[in-house]
Design a protein around this motif. Structure first.
Motif, PDB file in Angstrom:
ATOM      1  N   ALA A   1      75.096  20.506  24.546  1.00 45.66           N
ATOM      2  CA  ALA A   1      75.554  20.994  23.241  1.00 45.66           C
ATOM      3  C   ALA A   1      75.215  22.464  23.051  1.00 45.66           C
ATOM      4  CB  ALA A   1      74.920  20.164  22.134  1.00 45.66           C
TER       5      ALA A   1
ATOM      6  N   PRO B   1      77.467  26.920  17.330  1.00 46.96           N
ATOM      7  CA  PRO B   1      77.879  26.838  15.925  1.00 46.96           C
ATOM      8  C   PRO B   1      77.090  27.794  15.039  1.00 46.96           C
ATOM      9  CG  PRO B   1      76.547  24.941  16.519  1.00 46.96           C
ATOM     10  CD  PRO B   1      76.828  25.678  17.796  1.00 46.96           C
TER      11      PRO B   1
ATOM     12  N   ASP C   1      78.675  21.513  12.163  1.00 42.84           N
ATOM     13  CA  ASP C   1      77.793  21.038  13.238  1.00 42.84           C
ATOM     14  C   ASP C   1      76.320  21.194  12.853  1.00 42.84           C
ATOM     15  OD1 ASP C   1      79.716  20.709  15.810  1.00 42.84           O
ATOM     16  OD2 ASP C   1      80.352  22.438  14.620  1.00 42.84           O
TER      17      ASP C   1
ATOM     18  N   CYS D   1      81.561  14.323  10.181  1.00 39.50           N
ATOM     19  CA  CYS D   1      81.260  15.147  11.349  1.00 39.50           C
ATOM     20  C   CYS D   1      82.282  14.920  12.456  1.00 39.50           C
ATOM     21  CB  CYS D   1      79.857  14.866  11.871  1.00 39.50           C
ATOM     22  SG  CYS D   1      79.430  15.789  13.370  1.00 39.50           S
TER      23      CYS D   1
ATOM     24  N   CYS E   1      83.149  18.548  12.827  1.00 36.84           N
ATOM     25  CA  CYS E   1      82.307  19.216  13.824  1.00 36.84           C
ATOM     26  C   CYS E   1      83.140  19.671  15.023  1.00 36.84           C
ATOM     27  CB  CYS E   1      81.185  18.283  14.289  1.00 36.84           C
ATOM     28  SG  CYS E   1      79.950  17.938  12.998  1.00 36.84           S
TER      29      CYS E   1
ATOM     30  N   VAL F   1      81.358  20.764  18.207  1.00 35.27           N
ATOM     31  CA  VAL F   1      80.621  20.577  19.457  1.00 35.27           C
ATOM     32  C   VAL F   1      80.920  19.178  19.998  1.00 35.27           C
ATOM     33  CG1 VAL F   1      78.335  20.439  20.519  1.00 35.27           C
ATOM     34  CG2 VAL F   1      78.797  22.175  18.769  1.00 35.27           C
TER      35      VAL F   1
ATOM     36  N   GLU G   1      78.196  16.462  19.896  1.00 36.84           N
ATOM     37  CA  GLU G   1      77.832  16.044  18.544  1.00 36.84           C
ATOM     38  C   GLU G   1      78.908  15.141  17.949  1.00 36.84           C
ATOM     39  OE1 GLU G   1      75.659  18.041  14.675  1.00 36.84           O
ATOM     40  OE2 GLU G   1      77.102  19.242  15.790  1.00 36.84           O
ATOM     41  N   LYS G   2      80.166  15.459  18.231  1.00 39.90           N
ATOM     42  CA  LYS G   2      81.255  14.608  17.757  1.00 39.90           C
ATOM     43  C   LYS G   2      81.150  13.215  18.377  1.00 39.90           C
ATOM     44  CE  LYS G   2      85.442  16.383  17.403  1.00 39.90           C
ATOM     45  NZ  LYS G   2      85.768  16.506  15.969  1.00 39.90           N
TER      46      LYS G   2
END
Length: 214
Positions: free
Chosen positions: A24, A33, A39, A174, A178, A180, A183-184
């Motif tokens: 990430a 980000p 994010d 998210c 989001c 990244v 993270e998604k």
């Protein structure tokens, strides 16, 4: 002994989560980000949200001998401690603050969608003025710690149901906002896992002659 061993498991999961943050990498550099991004906001807010779930799980551990409830609490504590470690690890990697800058309110990263998802703690069973949707208030945590047996089980399941609904709303946001990829993916996994646990907790409440508060 199970919960003593569990502490070691949580530590191992946190270390494993830290090992994934490289996927990430991205502040000022390509793919990093910004401080006010979805994010970063999701990572900050969900880390706080997850911490309370871990706290409630450890509270109920000492309030009941029911193995099903203790097993659920154990699983929630392990899973959410691991995910929290990943979120905080990403913030460290991105060199971003773990506290919202400039007095920014929680869930501001969701924009107008925060209202629809209970951004002021008035939805999903959260008390008015709660930090984020689904989070228990101080009085509720105190009450959980004062109950025993079946009463503690029911109240824990109700509080955690509210908590999971708030988690799902934030994770869905998210997954949509989001940027990244790692993270998604984490947010999508949260939605799937917690929706499954919501069904389990609904059944556990029904078995105890109770139901979710909302």
């Amino acid at each position: 002994m199970r919960w003593v061993a569990g502490a070691a498991v949580v530590l191992a999961l946190l270390l494993a989560g830290a090992a994934t943050v490289a996927s990430a990498r991205g502040d000022g550099e390509p793919g990093v980000p910004a401080t006010g991004s979805a994010d970063a906001g999701f990572a900050r807010d969900m880390a706080v949200h997850h911490q309370q779930a871990v706290e409630m799980s450890f509270i109920v551990r000492d309030r009941t001998d029911d193995e099903d409830v203790r097993r659920l609490a154990y699983d929630i504590a392990n899973t959410q401690a691991n995910q929290r470690g990943m979120l905080l690890g990403w913030l460290d990697l991105w060199e971003l603050p773990k506290v919202a800058p400039g007095g920014e309110k929680p869930m501001a990263w969701m924009g107008d969608g925060a209202q629809g998802h209970g951004g002021h703690g008035e939805h999903h069973g959260g008390p008015a003025g709660a930090l984020m949707p689904g989070m228990a208030g101080k009085d509720e945590l105190k009450r959980l710690g004062s109950l025993k047996g079946a009463r503690a089980e029911v109240f824990f399941l109700q509080l955690m149901t509210d908590h999971h609904k708030g988690d799902v709303a934030m994770a869905e946001a998210c997954a949509s906002l989001c940027t990244v990829p790692a993270e998604k993916r984490l947010a999508g996994g949260m939605v799937e896992g917690q929706q499954s646990e919501l069904g389990l907790m609904r059944d556990m409440l029904a078995a105890r002659g109770a139901k979710p508060r909302t």
